[in-house]
Write a protein that holds these residues in place. Sequence first.
Motif, PDB file in Angstrom:
ATOM      1  N   SER A 525       0.849  -1.194   0.000  1.00  0.00           N
ATOM      2  CA  SER A 525       0.000   0.000   0.000  1.00  0.00           C
ATOM      3  C   SER A 525       0.885   1.245   0.000  1.00  0.00           C
ATOM      4  CB  SER A 525      -0.936   0.008   1.215  1.00  0.00           C
ATOM      5  OG  SER A 525      -0.214   0.247   2.399  1.00  0.00           O
ATOM      6  N   GLY A 532      -1.145   4.220   7.644  1.00  0.00           N
ATOM      7  CA  GLY A 532      -1.496   3.217   6.640  1.00  0.00           C
ATOM      8  C   GLY A 532      -2.992   2.968   6.667  1.00  0.00           C
ATOM      9  N   ALA A 535      -4.413   0.508   4.100  1.00  0.00           N
ATOM     10  CA  ALA A 535      -4.080  -0.875   4.450  1.00  0.00           C
ATOM     11  C   ALA A 535      -5.007  -1.386   5.551  1.00  0.00           C
ATOM     12  CB  ALA A 535      -2.620  -0.954   4.893  1.00  0.00           C
ATOM     13  N   ALA A 546      -1.514  -5.971   4.174  1.00  0.00           N
ATOM     14  CA  ALA A 546      -0.471  -5.464   3.288  1.00  0.00           C
ATOM     15  C   ALA A 546       0.869  -6.061   3.707  1.00  0.00           C
ATOM     16  CB  ALA A 546      -0.416  -3.942   3.352  1.00  0.00           C
ATOM     17  N   GLN A 549       4.320  -1.359   3.458  1.00  0.00           N
ATOM     18  CA  GLN A 549       3.657  -0.059   3.313  1.00  0.00           C
ATOM     19  C   GLN A 549       4.685   1.012   2.966  1.00  0.00           C
ATOM     20  OE1 GLN A 549       0.769   1.052   6.376  1.00  0.00           O
ATOM     21  NE2 GLN A 549       0.887  -1.019   7.203  1.00  0.00           N
ATOM     22  N   LEU A 551       4.771   4.931   3.121  1.00  0.00           N
ATOM     23  CA  LEU A 551       4.000   6.034   3.707  1.00  0.00           C
ATOM     24  C   LEU A 551       4.788   7.336   3.617  1.00  0.00           C
ATOM     25  CD1 LEU A 551       2.813   4.206   6.967  1.00  0.00           C
ATOM     26  CD2 LEU A 551       1.646   4.326   4.764  1.00  0.00           C
TER      27      LEU A 551
END
Length: 567
Positions: A525, A532, A535, A546, A549, A551
């Motif tokens: 994600s 997140g 997610a 996920a 991640q 971010l």
Amino acid sequence: MAKELSILIGGEAGQGIQSIGQVLARSFTRSGWRVFALQDFESRIRGGHAFTRLRVTTGEAQCHAPGIDILVALNAETIGLHRGELNDGARVIYDSGRVKEAETGAAFLGLDLAGICRESSGSSAMANTVATGAAWAMLGLDTPVVEAVLESTFARRGLETVNKNIAVLRAGYALGRPYSQAAPRLDPPDGRAGRLFLSGADAVALGALAAGVSFYSAYPMTPATSVMEYLIRHGRERGVVVEQAEDEIAAINMAIGASFMGARSMTGTSGGGFALMSEALGLAGCTEIPLVVLNAQRPGPATGMPTRTEQADLLFALFASHGEFPRVVLAPDGPESAFRLTAEAFNLADRLQAPVIILTDHHLMDSYWTVEGLPVGEVSLDRGVLAGPEELASGQNYLRYRITPSGVSPRAFPGQGTALVCSTGDEHDQSGHITEEPGLRSAMVDKRWRKLEQLGDRSGLECDLQDGADTVLVGWGSTGGALREAVRMRRAGGAKTSLVLLTCLWPFPEAQFRQAVEGQGRLVSVEGNSLGQLARLVRMETGLRADHQVLRYDGRAFCARDILEKL
């Protein structure tokens, strides 16, 4: 020759940074290139550091790219901050009247912008036009297209202003021309004319106009204000009433009232204002009044960073307000989808008689794109189920909230025929009168939830899948442009990669999502928040976690390289 170039114009807020960027970008677009324009500015009227970054290309441009080929510095700070981003062969145009420590070397061209303006019978306020001319000359391009853009830009201010700007443009062009031989050059454009250059806010406003919006109310809040400003400028000819309310609570209640009377209504704000609107959002849900709400996110909490971007209102938008009621949350990722989804939001609101939230953010609203056109021909108006002649003549027997298999009740507007339209934010019976009868309460709740079945198999995803992909990138909203480019770059490097973009966050398209990611590689994600949130939503609705991640929550937007470096 290069397939693309990056140009950065920097200085203090109030120096005309955006004006240079707009004139250059529109000139490139009219000449046949494509442009993506990223605007970066602080939350102040004057001062601070601001810049516009243009990515000019013969191919696709859906996000910004690192590196600078031409730097236009209107103050010394800009050189200091961006010197490290200069690509090999880059050139710098700077205002020697403001940059006191003279830069030397072939890469630097110092121009006393204010002095050149005076010598050309212009004013010092036109210094940015001198810089525009010098930058255009360095690229070895001819001036007529820029002069035409200046003419259209300043036409409202009169012929004298237009002519003075053209005069100082030519002065800057003459001074920049000798430096054109060594400066970066672009591949010729494809020559296609008629493309549009517009922001995400423009696209949202145009989508609303295409859908027949007739009432828009808002309290100014960055970055949603641009939509209200666009509708004020262009809505009069389409009969749109735009009301600047005293606060967001009044704004959403005005929109609900206008919709109750039959107008296609919309309100817009950012996160803090959306928080104020949350109680009335429930009122629209309980009274089953169609409503379109724009939430253009910016970093919070509280005032946060008003001129930066973030995607941290996702879960808030899904659950804002008290109680349970159906809503739809749409997430455009660029100007075309902003236009299309905004237009569709009005139809969905009318069909479901429920609130529809357009969840976008500062990056999408204030960035600009060259686009081939907008899907105007795809827009159709659907006012949903309306009361027929018999119901309009039914007087006190009209059942505004008649329980139907679809959950949608034929809607009459107050004043139509003899139908008595009765509504309340309390729980009510089929006629709209207050009730606390347990069985009827449950029946009304069930009736409202059944509306979501009207969405049927409407697509909530945009997928670009590749057999045998080792990675599936999942995102939503304004990360879409960077994600598409990251996928192209990974595939060009031999890595099989798929992309899933959520265009409808709620109701979550569970079955479609499962089908898209089934058999694919690791789930990654990519989001502009720290938790997140996407997610978490995917896990809540599908049970799928996920695997990784990516971010970002520093207030800045992703570019493709940011994503690839963190995979």
